[in-house]
Write an enzyme that holds these catalytic residues in place. Structure first.
Site, mmCIF file in Angstrom:
data_model
loop_
_atom_site.group_PDB
_atom_site.id
_atom_site.type_symbol
_atom_site.label_atom_id
_atom_site.label_comp_id
_atom_site.label_asym_id
_atom_site.label_seq_id
_atom_site.Cartn_x
_atom_site.Cartn_y
_atom_site.Cartn_z
ATOM 1 N N GLU A 71 -24.409 15.985 -36.847
ATOM 2 C CA GLU A 71 -24.557 15.445 -38.209
ATOM 3 C C GLU A 71 -25.222 16.487 -39.111
ATOM 4 O O GLU A 71 -24.741 16.767 -40.213
ATOM 5 C CB GLU A 71 -25.367 14.143 -38.182
ATOM 6 C CG GLU A 71 -25.571 13.563 -39.572
ATOM 7 C CD GLU A 71 -26.343 12.246 -39.563
ATOM 8 O OE1 GLU A 71 -26.052 11.373 -38.725
ATOM 9 O OE2 GLU A 71 -27.246 12.091 -40.405
ATOM 10 N N TYR A 108 -20.769 7.797 -45.599
ATOM 11 C CA TYR A 108 -21.052 7.613 -47.029
ATOM 12 C C TYR A 108 -21.544 8.918 -47.641
ATOM 13 O O TYR A 108 -22.593 9.424 -47.268
ATOM 14 C CB TYR A 108 -22.091 6.503 -47.220
ATOM 15 C CG TYR A 108 -21.610 5.188 -46.651
ATOM 16 C CD1 TYR A 108 -20.619 4.459 -47.290
ATOM 17 C CD2 TYR A 108 -22.120 4.723 -45.443
ATOM 18 C CE1 TYR A 108 -20.156 3.273 -46.758
ATOM 19 C CE2 TYR A 108 -21.662 3.525 -44.896
ATOM 20 C CZ TYR A 108 -20.677 2.809 -45.559
ATOM 21 O OH TYR A 108 -20.218 1.644 -45.019
#
Ligand SMILES: [Zn+2]
Ligand SMILES: [Zn+2]
Length: 250
Positions: A71, A108
């Site tokens: 990530e 998102y």
């Protein structure tokens, strides 16, 4: 073709003295990261190795000590460097990597909903197929056993260096690597204590012939590694952050 390998970390999943067992493979100006665990961003920081010098990442399996840092890698590459690195991954792991892990943190974005391909140039790999990912650097994924039913892969680099994903001991596969494929080096995960339910134990690896052991570097070890120095037969513990050079013709 020579390539250089440096372990970002060499520790087991719960090790605290060593970082996650992830590697940098450098060849012809290209750097491939093998796995990016939860501790990889911190380890790269300690190594003074900028993330934007890593052009691609290969994933062996979906445990956090192998993918937990993706990530941060994805976000930094996209927003700090405007880069979209290559993601080399077995084709059946692509959707689980996103749906079961990365989607939670990366879905998102300020641009709206994102997908894995907004962050990575996804390059699907097929098991048992050698693929040249850059001139002079090839990878071949081999399915190896880790947890029951869990897809997990080891990697053969340039036909001659075997890099185990997390795997249980498999003598037949090692015979194949050492004898038929004439591998110059085997980097193998090594569990120092307990039984080998999901990893290869030191005792199992010590059962190998000495001519195999001489070509084995042990990795993915626990914090008690110093207690085992000198007790590994002809095998050697790999040192994290230290460069190793391999001569392996593609
Ligand atoms: Zn692991
Ligand atoms: Zn694992």
């Amino acid at each position: 073709m020579k390539f250089q390998l440096r372990m970002i970390g060499s520790g087991s999943a719960f090790a605290k003295a060593y970082y996650n067992n992830n590697a940098l493979v450098a060849c012809n100006g290209y750097t491939l990261m093998i796995d990016c665990g939860i501790l990889a961003p911190m380890a790269l920081h300690k190594m003074n190795f900028p993330m934007n010098d890593i052009q691609g990442v290969l994933v062996t399996h979906l445990h956090a000590d192998h993918i937990g840092g993706l990530e941060e890698y994805a976000l930094r590459m996209k927003y700090m460097y405007q880069l979209r690195p290559s993601l080399y991954i077995e084709e059946n792991l692509i959707e689980p990597l996103w749906d079961d892990s990365l989607k939670a943190g990366l879905r998102y974005t300020v641009e709206g909903e994102s997908t894995l391909r907004d962050f990575f140039d996804v390059v699907p790999l097929k098991c048992d197929v050698r693929q040249e990912i850059q001139p002079g650097l090839s990878v071949e994924l081999i399915r190896t056993k880790h947890f029951p039913n869990m897809p997990s892969y080891s990697v053969v680099l340039n036909d001659k260096v075997f890099y185990s994903g997390d795997m249980t001991f498999n003598r037949a596969l090692l015979d194949e690597m050492f004898v038929r494929r004439q591998c110059v080096q085997v980097l193998h995960d090594c569990q120092l204590e307990g039984n080998g339910l999901v990893h290869s134990t030191l005792n199992e690896l010590l059962s190998l012939p000495e001519e195999y052991q001489e070509r084995i570097l042990l990795m993915h070890y626990g914090d008690s590694m110093p207690d085992y120095m000198g007790k590994t037969g002809k095998m050697t513990f790999i040192e994290q952050h230290k460069p190793y050079e391999f001569l392996a013709a593609p």
